[in-house]
Design a protein around this motif. Structure first.
Motif, PDB file in Angstrom:
ATOM      1  N   PHE A  66       2.703  -5.131  -1.069  1.00 56.54           N
ATOM      2  CA  PHE A  66       2.549  -5.616  -2.189  1.00 56.54           C
ATOM      3  C   PHE A  66       2.261  -7.184  -1.857  1.00 56.54           C
ATOM      4  O   PHE A  66       2.938  -7.780  -0.968  1.00 56.54           O
ATOM      5  CB  PHE A  66       3.913  -5.596  -2.995  1.00 56.54           C
ATOM      6  CG  PHE A  66       4.411  -4.190  -3.012  1.00 56.54           C
ATOM      7  CD1 PHE A  66       4.246  -3.421  -4.117  1.00 56.54           C
ATOM      8  CD2 PHE A  66       5.088  -3.330  -1.885  1.00 56.54           C
ATOM      9  CE1 PHE A  66       4.646  -2.074  -4.181  1.00 56.54           C
ATOM     10  CE2 PHE A  66       5.309  -2.076  -2.050  1.00 56.54           C
ATOM     11  CZ  PHE A  66       5.207  -1.406  -3.357  1.00 56.54           C
ATOM     12  N   ILE A  85       1.673  -8.757  -9.876  1.00 52.40           N
ATOM     13  CA  ILE A  85       1.631  -7.966  -8.726  1.00 52.40           C
ATOM     14  C   ILE A  85       0.389  -7.178  -8.331  1.00 52.40           C
ATOM     15  O   ILE A  85       0.072  -6.531  -9.250  1.00 52.40           O
ATOM     16  CB  ILE A  85       3.103  -7.173  -8.608  1.00 52.40           C
ATOM     17  CG1 ILE A  85       4.382  -8.117  -8.780  1.00 52.40           C
ATOM     18  CG2 ILE A  85       3.167  -6.359  -7.253  1.00 52.40           C
ATOM     19  CD1 ILE A  85       5.610  -7.197  -9.052  1.00 52.40           C
ATOM     20  N   SER A 125      -1.089  -4.397  -5.386  1.00 50.18           N
ATOM     21  CA  SER A 125      -0.663  -3.482  -4.191  1.00 50.18           C
ATOM     22  C   SER A 125      -1.736  -2.351  -3.949  1.00 50.18           C
ATOM     23  O   SER A 125      -2.675  -2.125  -4.691  1.00 50.18           O
ATOM     24  CB  SER A 125       0.654  -2.725  -4.549  1.00 50.18           C
ATOM     25  OG  SER A 125       0.441  -1.735  -5.467  1.00 50.18           O
TER      26      SER A 125
END
Length: 803
Positions: A146, A221, A223
């Motif tokens: 992440f 975010i 990931s």
């Protein structure tokens, strides 16, 4: 419970391109000092210098470790981690950090590794000035990683794409973030992107498999999964504004209009950018026959070139003399502990004297840009500065007073004033025209034309760049400026042919007399000149009369201009033989040159200045006729070690232990201080002349001072990330015994060495091997055509030759 703790967070490896702003990755794995928004220490406007829209608390890397999440930093429970409410989210236990600019390597608990870098490819300015930071993770297991970043815009928006998020926001036109945006992207399996308001909500939703694409605009975010995975941060912030309101922008604006365009380019060129950056890194750091700690010490200064530079849209290149590190929390009153220029101070000539021989080995075109720009800033007639500096000379001032007494309107009629000043300087001969600037200040203007060492230093830099690049058009175009710089000092500040220093010549004396008379400008009245025309690079330290530092710079500059004149078929020729004899007569004490002697007052300073024969170093860099023989150099270098060096301090600039100077004032702290830039210079000078033991002794002391507390990439003088230590890069050529003269297409290398290290040439770089009198070169980037040790060579990328 027993812990072992060591603070190593003072500095780290800057990520970003030359002149783009940067962030630093430090030993705890966090990203510090974000200056990508035209803010912080690189900003010109004071209102922007204390602004930080992202800090080390605003971004994180993490990965899955079984059923747990590890935050990849050696810090407290943070970014949603909590041993009480979310014990399944924990920080890394230990990080091994290896900083080797332009790359940082991190090893987390021997489970995860990171290679963090921004493209840095010598000779390739475009790809070395990209607004990008690249993070390549590898793991023993196929797992999810992440990257999270807080939105740098108040009430900003986050656009979520499949594998990327884009941060943007509305600001006023005077905001440094205006019309800018920031992108983060992941390259890996099962890539995803999302935006949340709260980190806690994100982790809770992630654990319960209920993540949504967007749940707010505060946190972005991205990931992905894999054993190997890459995160990329790009940015585009064009609103780089000067104090006068001009928007100068960044060089990267010539190629991109948004962070997404930068991202597309980086993705397309990623293999090339990483390959070339890694090639340069590996050639640099995997040296054979050179101590690894010396290589580390030299390489550390690459960080300064990235951290402390401007590269504007129109290709103005500037390096901060010292970095005013407003992100450092350790402050004393108004200023950070590192001090430094509160206002802009770029391309300081007396500091470039040391730094530019290092910078030019990596980016000769940028080094040339600096000299070209400075050449356009020489003192000219019919300017306010010309009036002020003309009247700094007593002969001119006295005549002006006679004139203004007869006609007071001269003082209020600018046209009449200009004409009067030109007439006066023609009568007296004290014409300051041609003086060179000290540094570039706010709004790209000149700060002052004071300092007696600046003009010969400019001439040396001019001829150095011409000789190294072989650019005869440059040699010709700047020649008259260089010649005028010499003539200006001859007309105004020489005695017996040598530069002659008069009061005021240093801040220590100015400070003393101001305090004595309780007046800020007392020094202007009590000195011989009304301005500090006789200052030099050790500007707090007052010298008088003749000094070896200034005298030998002067003699070498005359010789350099003589050589330029020959190449340009100019009849100009300066006699230097007699000047060398005079310097020896006035200053040589049989062991070293004393710091200064004034034949008029008969005052003298018998101490030893560690920089006294910097001019001789330039003689060797420029291939000029030498005026010091081996025995005299040996005596001087031995004396510097004997009188200026101590284990606890390194090389002090001056050797005197007296508290009061011959002028009757308290001795400047500059005399007692070690400047790593001067120590690096000395090491280069000593390596060139075979005094390796002395050079290593000096460098080892620098190493041991700066390795503590994580200062390794942050050398101090007037501010952090000081420019002078960039001279360290020149030590590469000194150790290799390399001298370059592309005006004659010649390179000479010391065949007596035994080593394998990086080859840095004006048009190419690669691998240099020297073994048992044989030389082997292989080109990894660019091409080279010319003579090496008399052998005609024409090499392109991936070609090599041995002879």
């Amino acid at each position: 419970m027993k812990y072992k703790y060591s603070y190593v967070l003072d500095s780290g490896i800057p990520l970003g391109g030359i002149g783009t702003g940067s962030m630093e990755i430090r030993a705890d794995g966090r990203l510090y000092s974000w200056t990508i928004f035209n803010n912080g220490g690189i900003a010109e406007r004071n209102e922007d210098r204390y602004k930080y829209f992202l800090t080390e608390f605003d971004s994180f890397f993490a990965y899955e470790e079984g059923k747990m999440i590890r935050i990849l930093h050696a810090y407290d429970y943070y970014f949603g981690a909590n041993p009480y409410t979310r014990p399944w989210i924990r920080p890394a236990r230990e990080i091994e950090f290896t900083g080797e600019p332009p790359i940082a390597y991190l090893n987390y608990d021997n489970e995860v590794k990171l290679k963090a870098f921004s493209p840095f490819i010598p000779l390739d300015v475009k790809n070395s000035s990209l607004p990008v930071a690249i993070f390549k993770f590898s793991s023993k297991k196929n797992t999810r990683f992440f990257l999270g970043v807080n939105n740098p815009f108040e009430k900003g928006q986050i656009e979520v794409k499949e594998d990327m998020v884009i941060f943007k926001g509305e600001t006023t036109s005077d905001d440094p973030r205006y019309q800018g945006n920031l992108c983060i992207k992941v390259i890996g399996e099962d890539a995803s992107a999302t935006a949340y308001n709260q980190i806690f909500d994100f982790w809770d939703d992630y654990k319960s498999n209920s993540l949504v694409k967007k749940k707010g605009d505060n946190l972005g975010i991205v990931s992905g999964k894999g054993n190997d995975l890459t995160f990329i941060i790009t940015w585009f912030f064009p609103n780089f504004i000067l104090k006068d309101g001009r928007r100068v922008g960044h060089y990267y604006e010539n190629f991109f209009n948004s962070c997404t365009e930068v991202m597309d380019y980086v993705i397309k060129k990623l293999n090339y950018l990483e390959e070339k950056t890694t090639q340069f890194h590996d050639l640099f750091y995997n040296a054979e026959g050179v101590d690894s700690w010396i290589v580390d010490l030299i390489g550390a200064q690459i960080a300064t070139l990235v951290k402390s530079s401007w590269l504007t849209k129109d290709n103005f290149f500037g390096i901060w003399e010292g970095y005013f590190d407003t992100s450092d929390q350790r402050k004393i009153g108004k200023y950070p502990y590192t001090d430094g220029p509160e206002n802009t101070a770029l391309n300081t000539i007396d500091v470039l004297l040391y730094a530019l021989p290092g910078v030019m080995l990596l980016f000769p075109e940028l080094a040339k840009n600096i000299v070209k720009d400075l050449s356009n800033r020489a003192l000219k007639e019919d300017t306010p500065e010309y009036v002020i500096f003309s009247l700094a000379f007593p002969d001119n001032l006295n005549k002006y007073k006679e004139e203004v007494r007869k006609d007071p309107t001269i003082s209020t009629d600018i046209k009449k004033l200009y004409e009067t000043i030109k007439r006066i300087v023609k009568e007296t001969g004290k014409d300051p025209k041609g003086r060179m600037p000290h540094y570039i200040r706010h709004s790209l203007t000149v700060d002052t034309y004071e300092r007696i060492d600046i003009n010969p230093e400019f001439v040396l830099l001019y001829y150095l760049i011409a000789r190294y690049t072989g650019d005869r058009d440059f040699l010709k175009s700047v020649y008259e400026v260089a010649k005028n710089a010499i003539e200006s000092i001859i007309r105004t500040q020489t005695l017996d042919g040598l530069p002659y220093l008069t009061l005021p010549s240093g801040i220590e004396w100015m400070r003393y007399v101001n305090n004595m008379l309780k007046a800020n400008d007392a020094y202007k009245i009590l000195g011989y000149h009304t301005l500090a025309l006789s200052m030099q690079t050790l500007d707090d330290w007052s010298w008088l009369g003749f000094s070896p530092f200034v005298s030998f710079l002067w003699i070498t500059a005359l010789e350099a201009l003589n050589e330029a004149s020959k190449l340009l078929n100019s009849p100009q020729n300066y006699e230097v033989k007699e000047l060398i004899e005079k310097a020896n007569k006035y200053l040589w004490n049989g062991e070293y040159y004393i710091n200064w002697y004034d034949p008029i007052s008969n005052l003298r300073d018998d101490s030893l200045n560690a920089s006294q024969i910097t001019g001789d170093w330039y003689v060797q860099l420029l291939g000029l006729q030498e005026f010091l023989d081996y025995e005299k150099r040996k005596s001087i270098f031995s004396s510097i070690i004997k009188y200026n060096y101590t284990e606890e301090e390194g090389i002090r600039n001056g050797s005197s232990n007296k508290e009061i100077t011959p002028l009757g004032v308290k001795l400047s702290v500059q005399s007692k201080a070690p400047w790593s830039g001067v120590e690096y210079y000395l090491a280069s000078h000593m390596f060139y002349n075979g005094f390796e033991e002395y050079a290593k002794k000096i460098l080892r002391n620098v190493y041991e001072r700066y390795e503590l507390a994580g200062n390794f990439w942050n050398h101090l003088e007037w501010g952090a990330r000081y420019m002078r230590p960039l001279v360290a890069i020149n030590i590469i050529h000194a150790i290799e015994g390399m001298r370059v003269n592309m005006l004659d297409n010649e390179v000479n290398i010391d065949k007596q060495k035994n080593l394998k290290w990086i080859l840095l040439l004006p048009t190419a770089w690669g691998l240099l091997g020297i073994n048992n009198g044989k030389i082997r070169t292989r080109i990894y980037h660019g091409e080279f055509k010319g003579k090496i040790n008399g052998v005609e060579v024409a090499l392109r990328e991936n070609e090599e030759i041995e002879f």
